[in-house]
Design a protein around this motif. Structure first.
Motif, PDB file in Angstrom:
ATOM      1  N   UNK A 236       0.841  -1.216   0.000  1.00 49.15           N
ATOM      2  CA  UNK A 236       0.000   0.000   0.000  1.00 49.15           C
ATOM      3  C   UNK A 236       0.869   1.256   0.000  1.00 49.15           C
ATOM      4  N   UNK A 237       1.972   1.203  -0.768  1.00 51.14           N
ATOM      5  CA  UNK A 237       2.852   2.354  -0.924  1.00 51.14           C
ATOM      6  C   UNK A 237       3.814   2.577   0.222  1.00 51.14           C
ATOM      7  N   UNK A 238       3.801   1.703   1.227  1.00 50.81           N
ATOM      8  CA  UNK A 238       4.677   1.864   2.385  1.00 50.81           C
ATOM      9  C   UNK A 238       5.690   0.720   2.427  1.00 50.81           C
ATOM     10  N   UNK A 239       6.923   1.046   2.793  1.00 48.96           N
ATOM     11  CA  UNK A 239       7.970   0.034   2.893  1.00 48.96           C
ATOM     12  C   UNK A 239       7.798  -0.745   4.191  1.00 48.96           C
ATOM     13  N   UNK A 240       7.806  -2.063   4.075  1.00 50.07           N
ATOM     14  CA  UNK A 240       7.620  -2.956   5.215  1.00 50.07           C
ATOM     15  C   UNK A 240       8.817  -3.893   5.318  1.00 50.07           C
ATOM     16  N   UNK A 241       9.284  -4.153   6.542  1.00 49.21           N
ATOM     17  CA  UNK A 241      10.352  -5.128   6.758  1.00 49.21           C
ATOM     18  C   UNK A 241       9.731  -6.423   7.267  1.00 49.21           C
ATOM     19  N   UNK A 242      10.036  -7.508   6.556  1.00 43.02           N
ATOM     20  CA  UNK A 242       9.562  -8.832   6.955  1.00 43.02           C
ATOM     21  C   UNK A 242      10.765  -9.642   7.434  1.00 43.02           C
ATOM     22  N   UNK A 243      10.878  -9.856   8.751  1.00 45.05           N
ATOM     23  CA  UNK A 243      12.050 -10.541   9.298  1.00 45.05           C
ATOM     24  C   UNK A 243      12.119 -11.999   8.858  1.00 45.05           C
TER      25      UNK A 243
END
Length: 608
Positions: A236-243
């Motif tokens: 949704x246009x936002x950077x997400x970190x997936x560990x």
């Protein structure tokens, strides 16, 4: 009777990174005159890759490490970075971690991309000089371990103990770092080369990692480790970190004395700094007092206040602009007021707030005038810093410069998005307070640190891995990498005069008493690094300049030039040196020179 021609000089350049590249650029620009004197150039590089420099070579940096400078901010070479990138195949760009197109001149790209760009410009400049009749010899993987002083000639000794006899030497080495590390205790005194701190293939760090510093170098460590312990995706246009599922306890803790994260990238009206953008040579020299000093507070009142006031009004910071009208509102007050605008209970939430204004500035071409103006003002002061008395030198270095480096060495928005994604995932934190390393125990595999917060309370923390990212700083004379120059007293430690006995008391809180000394009835303090004159000639123990050896390495000369950093200063410094050589050829300068003479060069080159 036939006149004998004077033999052309043999010039050595120690280092082949950006400083050397800009030196070659300015030599090439003036080669028709310089080749009357310089017949050959020998370039020594300690690493494998000629023409890259430590921050940009794959020997030390990582594909995930981003630069913090865009194409439009890089001083002129043959091609711009943007134009060079646009010429490359997409497969090459992808190998440099460039995946978004088209190429944007205001965007920042990976350090490796800059390294390849600099390498290309280095090769072009070498070929141009050769075509114009200058002999060039290159030595890669050949570290210079000593310089031998001489009356008419000088020698450099390489790692294989071969001595090369020369007429002129330019020391253009780049970053240097401490090599102290106790890998059994997970302690590293610097993150470079960055590969040493990365997990081996198939392994993960399932524990908390401590980092001393919250600078851009610290962020290099953060991003390199994070990309190996998870992935960054856009949702949704936002950077997400997936560990990574196999590293549930992976986390990074930054330690910052002030509790600050870097300021964010901002739009600039003019992206290249100038020494005399807001003042003139005549004005600065007119501010020198009867004792020969340019007082920092005088410079702030007479030069900085008018320029900053105009800039602050443009930025709609009227309240601060009006405070500049008060004669009691000095440089320390300005730093304090502007620092408070960056202080937050939670620095990551503060960065989120700043992101809104930073994105508006960059995406909508809205300059932040006060930051750009302050950078120009301090850049100009840097090239006149030998006029500052000792007490002002240390006030600048201890109070002003940390603020400047936090404000001006701004973090790109893409980097900030990574940092905030890690924070939202609960994988990064920041602890404020001064850090003292208690011990590094290889037997227990831990490094213990003590943190003293702003209220004076202390606590101890143990880390399986702890990395210092405080920068390389100014070297001591005892660490100067050319021991024969030291033993022969061909170099001396940089120093500054006190304006008064009272000034000594102000400096004693920053330095040991052994650093303060008297000479010829005057009181001095050693400022670190080696002494140079305004043309970057090294100064010997008797105060005489050496016309054979110039030192333009920032880490060596910060005691004289305290605000020298980045590619723009590389270009200006090397241009000052080349213009001084031209003045020698024309007979204008032959012996000892003073700042009143060399500053004419700054005036004639308004882009410096």
């Amino acid at each position: 009777m036939e006149m004998q021609k004077t033999p052309k000089k043999r010039l050595a350049i120690i280092g082949s990174g950006p400083m050397a590249i800009y030196l070659l650029k300015h030599i090439n620009d003036r080669v028709n005159i310089l080749k009357q004197e310089i017949g050959s150039i020998i370039i020594f590089e300690s690493g494998k890759n000629m023409g890259m420099g430590m921050p940009y070579t794959p020997e030390t940096t990582d594909v995930y490490n981003l630069s913090n400078i865009s194409s439009e901010e890089i001083p002129e070479l043959i091609d711009t970075l943007g134009d060079w990138l646009r010429k490359q195949d997409k497969s090459v760009l992808q190998s440099l971690n460039i995946t978004e197109f088209p190429i944007n001149d205001s965007e920042v790209y990976s350090r490796l991309a800059l390294g390849q760009y600099f390498r290309s410009q280095y090769i072009l400049l070498i070929n141009k000089l050769k075509a114009k009749g200058v002999s060039i010899t290159e030595f890669a993987e050949n570290k210079i371990v000593d310089i031998l002083p001489g009356f008419d000639e000088v020698g450099v000794v390489d790692q294989d103990h071969h001595t090369h006899v020369l007429d002129k030497i330019v020391i253009a080495t780049g970053h240097e770092w401490k090599n102290e590390e106790k890998s059994g205790a997970g302690y590293f005194s610097s993150p470079w080369p960055i590969h040493k701190i990365l997990p081996q293939q198939g392994h993960l760090y399932n524990f908390t990692i401590g980092i001393l510093g919250a600078s851009l170098s610290a962020f290099d460590v953060v991003t390199s480790l994070a990309h190996r312990h998870g992935e960054f995706v856009k949702e949704a246009g936002q950077l997400i970190f997936k560990p990574h599922k196999d590293a549930p306890d992976f986390k990074i803790v930054l330690h910052s004395a002030e509790g600050w994260l870097p300021h964010l990238q901002y739009e600039q009206r003019k992206s290249i700094r100038e020494i005399y953008r807001h003042t003139s040579r005549e004005e600065i020299l007119s501010l020198v007092d009867d004792l020969g000093f340019l007082r920092l507070e005088t410079y702030f009142n007479e030069v900085c206040k008018p320029a900053l006031k105009e800039a602050l009004f443009k930025d709609r910071l009227e309240e601060v602009a009006h405070r500049l009208d008060s004669p009691d509102f000095g440089f320390a007050n300005f730093v304090e007021v502007m620092s408070k605008k960056h202080e937050y209970t939670n620095s990551f939430n503060g960065m989120k707030q700043e992101m809104v204004a930073a994105k508006d500035s960059v995406e909508n071409n809205k300059p932040v005038h006060w930051k750009e103006t302050l950078d120009d003002l301090m850049y100009g002061l840097n090239f006149h810093a030998e006029l500052l008395p000792a007490e002002d030198h240390f006030f600048f270095r201890k109070k002003v410069k940390p603020f400047l480096m936090n404000v001006i060495a701004a973090m790109p928005l893409s980097s900030a998005n990574i940092l905030l994604a890690l924070y939202d995932a609960g994988r990064i934190d920041l602890i404020s307070g001064k850090v003292k390393i208690l011990n590094s125990d290889s037997n227990s595999g831990t490094t213990h640190v003590e943190v003293k917060d702003l209220e004076g309370e202390t606590r101890s923390i143990a880390y399986k891995m702890f990395i210092e990212c405080g920068g390389d700083g100014t070297i001591e004379l005892t660490d100067y990498p050319f021991p024969s120059l030291v033993s022969a007293k061909s170099v001396r430690e940089a120093r500054a005069k006190f304006s008064s006995e009272k000034g000594k008391e102000e400096v004693e809180e920053y330095v040991s008493k052994e650093k303060i000394f008297s000479e010829n009835g005057r009181l001095y303090v050693y400022t670190g690094g080696i002494d140079i004159d305004t043309a970057y000639r090294i100064i010997d123990g008797n105060g005489n300049p050496n016309n054979h050896i110039n030192n333009i390495a920032f880490t060596h000369t910060l005691g004289v030039r305290p605000y020298s950093y980045g590619l723009q200063a590389c270009s200006a410094t090397s241009e000052i040196l080349v213009d001084f050589w031209l003045s020698q050829i024309s007979g204008d300068n032959t012996g000892t020179i003073q700042i009143r003479e060399t500053t004419k060069i700054y005036e004639s080159n308004t882009h410096l």
